[in-house]
Design an enzyme around this catalytic site. Structure first.
Site, PDB file in Angstrom:
ATOM      1  N   GLY A 224      -1.912  29.341  16.249  1.00 42.71           N
ATOM      2  CA  GLY A 224      -2.992  30.315  16.192  1.00 42.71           C
ATOM      3  C   GLY A 224      -2.603  31.572  15.442  1.00 42.71           C
ATOM      4  O   GLY A 224      -1.762  31.562  14.537  1.00 42.71           O
ATOM      5  N   SER A 225      -3.208  32.678  15.834  1.00 42.93           N
ATOM      6  CA  SER A 225      -3.025  33.942  15.112  1.00 42.93           C
ATOM      7  C   SER A 225      -1.609  34.477  15.174  1.00 42.93           C
ATOM      8  O   SER A 225      -1.204  35.259  14.313  1.00 42.93           O
ATOM      9  CB  SER A 225      -4.013  34.981  15.631  1.00 42.93           C
ATOM     10  OG  SER A 225      -5.320  34.646  15.222  1.00 42.93           O
ATOM     11  N   ALA A 226      -0.826  34.060  16.145  1.00 34.61           N
ATOM     12  CA  ALA A 226       0.564  34.522  16.215  1.00 34.61           C
ATOM     13  C   ALA A 226       1.344  34.108  14.968  1.00 34.61           C
ATOM     14  O   ALA A 226       2.264  34.802  14.542  1.00 34.61           O
ATOM     15  CB  ALA A 226       1.242  33.972  17.469  1.00 34.61           C
ATOM     16  N   PHE A 227       0.946  32.992  14.350  1.00 34.07           N
ATOM     17  CA  PHE A 227       1.650  32.515  13.165  1.00 34.07           C
ATOM     18  C   PHE A 227       1.330  33.359  11.937  1.00 34.07           C
ATOM     19  O   PHE A 227       2.029  33.282  10.929  1.00 34.07           O
ATOM     20  CB  PHE A 227       1.314  31.041  12.908  1.00 34.07           C
ATOM     21  CG  PHE A 227       2.354  30.339  12.088  1.00 34.07           C
ATOM     22  CD1 PHE A 227       3.568  29.987  12.647  1.00 34.07           C
ATOM     23  CD2 PHE A 227       2.131  30.043  10.762  1.00 34.07           C
ATOM     24  CE1 PHE A 227       4.538  29.342  11.901  1.00 34.07           C
ATOM     25  CE2 PHE A 227       3.093  29.400   9.995  1.00 34.07           C
ATOM     26  CZ  PHE A 227       4.294  29.050  10.574  1.00 34.07           C
ATOM     27  N   LYS A 228       0.295  34.183  12.009  1.00 34.62           N
ATOM     28  CA  LYS A 228      -0.038  35.056  10.882  1.00 34.62           C
ATOM     29  C   LYS A 228       1.102  36.026  10.595  1.00 34.62           C
ATOM     30  O   LYS A 228       1.328  36.405   9.443  1.00 34.62           O
ATOM     31  CB  LYS A 228      -1.340  35.806  11.152  1.00 34.62           C
ATOM     32  CG  LYS A 228      -2.549  34.888  11.126  1.00 34.62           C
ATOM     33  CD  LYS A 228      -3.810  35.632  11.506  1.00 34.62           C
ATOM     34  CE  LYS A 228      -4.994  34.681  11.495  1.00 34.62           C
ATOM     35  NZ  LYS A 228      -6.189  35.276  12.061  1.00 34.62           N
TER      36      LYS A 228
END
Length: 140
Positions: free
Chosen positions: A26-30
Site C-alpha cells: 500500500g501507501s507505505a511503499f511510496k
C-alpha cells in the site's frame, strides 16, 4: 488432527498474520519508491506532477486512480503528503524493473526477517531466478 482442521479453514486462523503472511504494501511503499527515484535522479525535490484523476500505464488499459477518484498532483512535497497514487506509479515505471529491484534490495526488502520468528514470511519482490516479479513480461 486439530491443527489439520484449522490449517484448512478459510482465513488461516492458526497463522500469526502480522509476520507469517505477505500483504500488498500500500501507501507505505511510496516512501521506498520515492527514495529510489530520488537516488536514481528520476525525480528531485523540485519535481512537479500534473493534477490528474487517473492515468493508464503502458501495456494496459486499466487506469490507476488516486484515492476516491480524487484529483491529485503538484509539487513533490504535495504529492508525498497527499499520497497521490499516480505520481508514484509513474516514478516506478520510469525507474524500470532493474533499478526498482536493485533499490528495494538496498532497503532490505526480500531479506529474511532478522529475528527468530517461527514461519516468518519474507518479501517477494523478485522470483527465485532473480527476475523481478510482475515486471518480467511487462516491460515498456
Amino acid at each position: 488432527m486439530f491443527s489439520d482442521f484449522y490449517n484448512a479453514y478459510p482465513g488461516k486462523p492458526l497463522l500469526a498474520n502480522a509476520y507469517q503472511e505477505n500483504y500488498m504494501p500500500g501507501s507505505a511503499f511510496k516512501i521506498v519508491t520515492e527514495a529510489i527515484a530520488l537516488e536514481n535522479g528520476i525525480v528531485s525535490l523540485d519535481s512537479t506532477f500534473p493534477v490528474e484523476t487517473e492515468w493508464v500505464p503502458p501495456q494496459t488499459n486499466d487506469p490507476i486512480q488516486n484515492y476516491g477518484g480524487s484529483s491529485c498532483g503538484g509539487t513533490m512535497a504535495e504529492v508525498f503528503y497527499r499520497s497521490c497514487n499516480i505520481p508514484f506509479a509513474q516514478m516506478a515505471i520510469e525507474l524500470g524493473p532493474d533499478r526498482m529491484v536493485a533499490g528495494t534490495r538496498l532497503w532490505g526488502i526480500d531479506e529474511k526477517v532478522p529475528i527468530d520468528l517461527p514461519g516468518a514470511a519474507s518479501g517477494n519482490f523478485e522470483q527465485a531466478n532473480g527476475e523481478p516479479i510482475d515486471f518480467a513480461n511487462n516491460l515498456p
